[in-house]
Write a protein that holds these residues in place. Structure first.
Motif, PDB file in Angstrom:
ATOM      1  N   ARG A   1      -0.548  14.648   7.130  1.00 26.10           N
ATOM      2  CA  ARG A   1      -0.849  13.301   7.618  1.00 26.10           C
ATOM      3  C   ARG A   1      -1.172  12.330   6.489  1.00 26.10           C
ATOM      4  N   GLY A   2      -0.830  11.076   6.738  1.00 24.12           N
ATOM      5  CA  GLY A   2      -1.293   9.988   5.871  1.00 24.12           C
ATOM      6  C   GLY A   2      -2.020   9.001   6.755  1.00 24.12           C
ATOM      7  N   TYR A   3      -2.973   8.256   6.182  1.00 23.13           N
ATOM      8  CA  TYR A   3      -3.814   7.404   7.021  1.00 23.13           C
ATOM      9  C   TYR A   3      -3.961   6.000   6.450  1.00 23.13           C
ATOM     10  N   GLY A   4      -3.873   5.030   7.337  1.00 25.08           N
ATOM     11  CA  GLY A   4      -4.104   3.638   6.941  1.00 25.08           C
ATOM     12  C   GLY A   4      -4.988   2.947   7.953  1.00 25.08           C
ATOM     13  N   LEU A   5      -5.982   2.199   7.455  1.00 23.09           N
ATOM     14  CA  LEU A   5      -6.873   1.437   8.337  1.00 23.09           C
ATOM     15  C   LEU A   5      -7.208   0.135   7.628  1.00 23.09           C
ATOM     16  N   VAL A   6      -6.977  -0.993   8.312  1.00 24.02           N
ATOM     17  CA  VAL A   6      -7.108  -2.290   7.666  1.00 24.02           C
ATOM     18  C   VAL A   6      -7.810  -3.266   8.610  1.00 24.02           C
ATOM     19  N   PHE A   7      -8.645  -4.139   8.056  1.00 19.44           N
ATOM     20  CA  PHE A   7      -9.254  -5.231   8.834  1.00 19.44           C
ATOM     21  C   PHE A   7      -8.157  -6.136   9.384  1.00 19.44           C
ATOM     22  N   GLY A   8      -8.320  -6.548  10.627  1.00 20.07           N
ATOM     23  CA  GLY A   8      -7.427  -7.536  11.222  1.00 20.07           C
ATOM     24  C   GLY A   8      -6.115  -6.921  11.672  1.00 20.07           C
ATOM     25  N   HIS A   9      -5.160  -7.800  11.977  1.00 22.50           N
ATOM     26  CA  HIS A   9      -3.838  -7.364  12.408  1.00 22.50           C
ATOM     27  C   HIS A   9      -2.929  -7.381  11.195  1.00 22.50           C
ATOM     28  N   SER A  10      -2.656  -6.227  10.634  1.00 22.51           N
ATOM     29  CA  SER A  10      -1.876  -6.159   9.405  1.00 22.51           C
ATOM     30  C   SER A  10      -1.115  -4.839   9.349  1.00 22.51           C
ATOM     31  N   GLU A  11       0.008  -4.805  10.064  1.00 19.20           N
ATOM     32  CA  GLU A  11       0.741  -3.542  10.196  1.00 19.20           C
ATOM     33  C   GLU A  11       1.415  -3.121   8.904  1.00 19.20           C
ATOM     34  N   ARG A  12       1.994  -4.115   8.217  1.00 22.03           N
ATOM     35  CA  ARG A  12       2.700  -3.808   6.969  1.00 22.03           C
ATOM     36  C   ARG A  12       1.735  -3.108   6.003  1.00 22.03           C
ATOM     37  N   LYS A  13       0.523  -3.637   5.936  1.00 18.98           N
ATOM     38  CA  LYS A  13      -0.479  -3.067   5.039  1.00 18.98           C
ATOM     39  C   LYS A  13      -0.927  -1.683   5.516  1.00 18.98           C
ATOM     40  N   ALA A  14      -1.134  -1.531   6.834  1.00 23.39           N
ATOM     41  CA  ALA A  14      -1.625  -0.247   7.346  1.00 23.39           C
ATOM     42  C   ALA A  14      -0.588   0.857   7.128  1.00 23.39           C
ATOM     43  N   ILE A  15       0.688   0.546   7.362  1.00 19.19           N
ATOM     44  CA  ILE A  15       1.740   1.552   7.166  1.00 19.19           C
ATOM     45  C   ILE A  15       1.864   1.878   5.671  1.00 19.19           C
ATOM     46  N   SER A  16       1.845   0.830   4.848  1.00 19.59           N
ATOM     47  CA  SER A  16       1.944   1.037   3.396  1.00 19.59           C
ATOM     48  C   SER A  16       0.807   1.927   2.906  1.00 19.59           C
ATOM     49  N   MET A  17      -0.397   1.619   3.394  1.00 19.20           N
ATOM     50  CA  MET A  17      -1.574   2.380   2.969  1.00 19.20           C
ATOM     51  C   MET A  17      -1.424   3.852   3.333  1.00 19.20           C
ATOM     52  N   SER A  18      -0.913   4.129   4.536  1.00 17.69           N
ATOM     53  CA  SER A  18      -0.823   5.536   4.936  1.00 17.69           C
ATOM     54  C   SER A  18       0.246   6.280   4.130  1.00 17.69           C
ATOM     55  N   LEU A  19       1.319   5.581   3.751  1.00 21.77           N
ATOM     56  CA  LEU A  19       2.327   6.234   2.906  1.00 21.77           C
ATOM     57  C   LEU A  19       1.771   6.551   1.521  1.00 21.77           C
ATOM     58  N   VAL A  20       1.035   5.588   0.962  1.00 24.03           N
ATOM     59  CA  VAL A  20       0.495   5.797  -0.385  1.00 24.03           C
ATOM     60  C   VAL A  20      -0.615   6.853  -0.338  1.00 24.03           C
ATOM     61  N   ASP A  21      -1.445   6.804   0.721  1.00 20.37           N
ATOM     62  CA  ASP A  21      -2.482   7.837   0.880  1.00 20.37           C
ATOM     63  C   ASP A  21      -1.844   9.221   0.873  1.00 20.37           C
ATOM     64  N   ARG A  22      -0.754   9.354   1.626  1.00 16.81           N
ATOM     65  CA  ARG A  22      -0.092  10.664   1.719  1.00 16.81           C
ATOM     66  C   ARG A  22       0.488  11.084   0.369  1.00 16.81           C
ATOM     67  N   ALA A  23       1.120  10.135  -0.334  1.00 12.95           N
ATOM     68  CA  ALA A  23       1.734  10.468  -1.624  1.00 12.95           C
ATOM     69  C   ALA A  23       0.682  10.931  -2.629  1.00 12.95           C
ATOM     70  N   LEU A  24      -0.515  10.324  -2.560  1.00  9.29           N
ATOM     71  CA  LEU A  24      -1.573  10.663  -3.516  1.00  9.29           C
ATOM     72  C   LEU A  24      -2.195  12.029  -3.232  1.00  9.29           C
ATOM     73  N   ARG A  25      -1.867  12.642  -2.085  1.00  4.73           N
ATOM     74  CA  ARG A  25      -2.453  13.941  -1.727  1.00  4.73           C
ATOM     75  C   ARG A  25      -1.631  15.119  -2.232  1.00  4.73           C
TER      76      ARG A  25
END
Lengths: 363, 151
Positions: A272-296
Motif C-alpha cells: 500500500r501507499g498512502y496520501g492524506l492532504v488538507f482540503g480537496h486536492s486529489e492530484r496531491k493525494a494520489i501523488s503523495m501515495s505513489l511517492v510514499d510507496r516508492a520510498l518504502r
C-alpha cells in the motif's frame, strides 16, 4: 561573504507602495473580498492550507489576496504566521473511515459497498472554456439532490484485508516525529516522510510520482480508493479529562494498492501507499501515495534501482517549496562582495594568460 | 444521569459549539434572557493544534498539519461553575460565547439554553450536512452492463 551596507530605504518604501497599488489593480473594477476568494477560489485556498500546513480557510484567502495570487508567496505568508501561534496540543488521529464523503471512488472495484460517489469533480468535463462564466449574473442552477442514505463506506483496504490479500498497517503508541519541532534527519521513518510529503510542493510531488509511473522506481499502483469529505478533529482536553471535537476539516485521502511482496514462507500480498492532504486536492493525494510507496522499497525488500523517487533524502530535502524558494530567490539579493572577488579573479586569470601569451607572440 | 451520560452530553454540546458559525452563535446568544457575570480563568487565546492522521488510515499516527483554534475558560461569578470554550478558527468572541454556554449548561438554565441556542445550532448543522449528503447521493454511479465479453 556579506557586508552591511546602508541605503535604498526610500526606494524600498516606494516599491512597496507601488506593489500595493498594483495589487489593487484598476480601481474601476470591484475589489476582491476575502469571502469571495475563500468561496470562489476554494481549490487555491486548499492548496495554500495544505502546503502552508495550517488549516484556516480565511487566513489562506487573505494570504492569496496579499500575494496577488502567487500561491507559493501565499504559502510563505501562512508558514510565517504559523510560527507566531502557540501550540495548544495535538489532535487524536482523525478517523477518515468515518468521513462524511462528498466523493469516494475506487479504480479497482466497480461495485464496492457504499458505491462510487463522484462528488463535485472536474473528471468527465470536456475541458472546453465555458464562456457563460465570463458573463456576469447567471447563478448556477441548484445541483440535483437524491435521498442520502447512511450506508457505511468501508475502506477498500479493509475488505481486501479480510482475505489477507493486502498488508496490514500496524498501529503504534509512540508519538510521531514532528518536522516543525526537530530538523529533518535521515533515514526518516514513514511518519516523518508522510508529514513532509503532506506539506510538500504539489508540483514537485506530482513530478516525483509521475517519474515512478514512467519507470523510475515503478510500483504498479492502482487507486484502491480516493475519498474526500469532512472529518471531525478531536483533542484530549486535560482540564476536562476527555476528548472533545474542536473542529471539522475537509480532507482528501488516497490509498493505492500496489504490487506484491511475499516470500517462500509468506504468501504474496498487495502492498500500500498512502496520501492524506488538507482540503480537496486529489492530484496531491494520489501523488503523495505513489511517492510514499516508492520510498518504502527498503522496508519491502525491493531493489534500489537508483531512481530519484526511491531516494528519500533527494525527495524530502527538495519537496518543501518554501525552503526551495528561499534558497533560490536569495541569489537575487545583493551579492556585490562575492561577485567582486569573482570579478577580480577572472581579471587576474585573464591578465596572467595574456602575459604568458605575449612573449610567445613576440618570438 | 450517570457520569458517563453527563460526559457524553457535554462532549456533544462542546463539539457543536466548536464548529458553530460565529454570526448565528452570536444571534442565538442574544436571545438568552440573562447573561451572567463571569471571571476569566483563561482569557481567549489563539493557537494551533497539530492534526494527526494515521498511516493507511488505520495504522501508526503521523503529523498532518496544524489548524487554528481559540480557547478560553471562565467561571460564573458567585459560583464554582467553570465553562470551557474550544472553537475552530481565530474568533475570540466565539470562544467566549462557547465557554459561557458550556457554563450555563451546567446550571438550572440548561433547559432554556438548550432550547434557545443548542437545538437551533444542531438543526442548522444537520441541515447543512444533509444538503451536502443529498448532493453527494445524486452523484452516485449506477452501472449498466452493456455487453459481456463471454456472450
Amino acid at each position: 561573504m556579506y557586508v552591511a551596507v546602508k541605503g535604498g530605504e526610500r526606494a524600498i518604501d516606494n516599491a512597496h507602495a507601488w506593489l500595493a497599488e498594483e495589487r489593487r489593480g484598476d480601481t474601476d473594477i470591484a475589489e476582491l473580498s476575502i469571502d469571495q476568494i475563500r468561496e470562489q477560489l476554494a481549490l487555491a485556498v486548499n492548496r495554500v492550507m495544505a502546503e502552508g500546513s495550517l488549516y484556516d480557510p480565511d487566513l489562506a484567502a487573505l494570504a492569496i489576496k496579499q500575494a496577488r495570487g502567487d500561491l507559493i508567496e501565499a504559502i510563505f505568508l501562512i508558514r510565517a504566521y504559523r510560527t507566531t501561534l502557540p501550540r495548544l496540543g495535538h489532535s487524536e488521529p482523525v478517523d477518515t473511515g468515518a468521513m462524511a464523503c462528498e466523493r469516494r471512488i475506487s479504480a479497482t472495484f466497480k461495485d464496492l459497498p457504499g458505491g462510487q460517489v463522484l462528488g463535485p469533480t472536474f473528471d468527465y468535463t470536456h475541458r472546453l472554456l465555458d464562456f457563460a462564466l465570463a458573463a456576469e449574473g447567471d447563478a448556477a442552477p441548484p445541483a440535483p439532490q437524491a435521498p442520502a442514505d447512511d450506508v457505511p463506506k468501508p475502506r477498500v483496504s479493509d475488505f481486501l484485508n479480510r482475505e489477507g490479500l493486502i498488508e496490514t498497517q500496524p498501529d503504534s503508541d509512540t508519538p510521531p516525529p514532528d518536522l516543525t519541532r526537530a530538523p529533518l534527519e535521515f533515514p526518516a521513518e514513514r511518519a516523518l516522510r508522510l508529514q513532509s510529503l503532506a506539506r510538500g510542493d504539489e508540483g514537485f510531488v506530482l513530478g516525483m510520482a509521475y517519474s515512478t509511473q514512467r519507470g523510475y522506481g515503478r510500483t504498479h499502483a492502482f487507486v484502491g480508493e480516493l475519498r474526500m469529505g469532512q472529518v471531525a478533529v478531536e483533542m484530549e482536553i486535560p482540564e476536562l479529562g476527555f476528548a472533545i471535537e474542536i473542529g471539522e476539516i475537509t480532507l482528501t485521502e488516497c490509498e493505492t494498492v500496489n504490487q506484491f511482496k511475499g516470500s517462500k514462507t509468506e504468501p504474496a500480498q498487495f502492498t500500500r501507499g498512502y496520501g492524506l492532504v488538507f482540503g480537496h486536492s486529489e492530484r496531491k493525494a494520489i501523488s503523495m501515495s505513489l511517492v510514499d510507496r516508492a520510498l518504502r522499497w527498503q522496508e519491502l525488500g525491493e531493489e534500489n534501482s537508483g531512481a530519484p523517487a526511491q531516494d528519500e533524502e533527494f525527495v524530502l530535502a527538495h519537496a518543501d517549496n518554501i525552503q526551495a524558494m528561499g534558497f533560490l530567490e536569495h541569489i537575487k539579493l545583493p551579492h556585490y562582495v562575492d561577485f567582486q572577488s569573482e570579478l577580480e579573479l577572472v581579471r587576474k586569470i585573464r591578465a596572467e594568460a595574456s602575459q604568458a601569451a605575449t612573449p610567445e607572440a613576440a618570438e | 444521569m450517570t457520569q458517563a451520560e453527563n460526559t457524553e452530553a457535554r462532549r456533544n454540546w462542546l463539539g457543536l459549539l466548536a464548529t458553530a458559525p460565529g454570526d448565528s452563535l452570536a444571534a442565538l446568544c442574544d436571545r438568552l434572557a440573562n447573561r451572567p457575570d463571569f471571571d476569566w480563568l483563561r482569557p481567549p487565546e489563539i493557537g494551533s493544534v497539530m492534526v494527526r492522521g494515521r498511516t493507511g488510515g488505520t495504522g501508526a499516527p503521523f503529523n498532518l498539519g496544524e489548524m487554528t483554534v481559540t480557547r478560553c475558560a471562565l467561571q460564573l461569578r458567585g459560583s464554582d461553575v467553570v465553562g470551557h470554550g474550544y472553537v475552530q478558527g481565530r474568533d475570540k468572541a466565539r470562544a467566549e460565547r462557547a465557554a459561557l454556554i458550556d457554563a450555563l449548561m451546567q446550571t438550572d438554565a440548561a433547559q432554556a439554553v438548550r432550547a434557545t441556542v443548542l437545538d437551533p445550532l444542531a438543526a442548522a448543522r444537520d441541515q447543512a450536512r444533509g444538503a451536502r449528503a443529498s448532493r453527494a447521493a445524486a452523484t452516485r454511479v449506477e452501472f449498466f452492463t452493456m455487453a459481456r465479453g463471454e456472450d
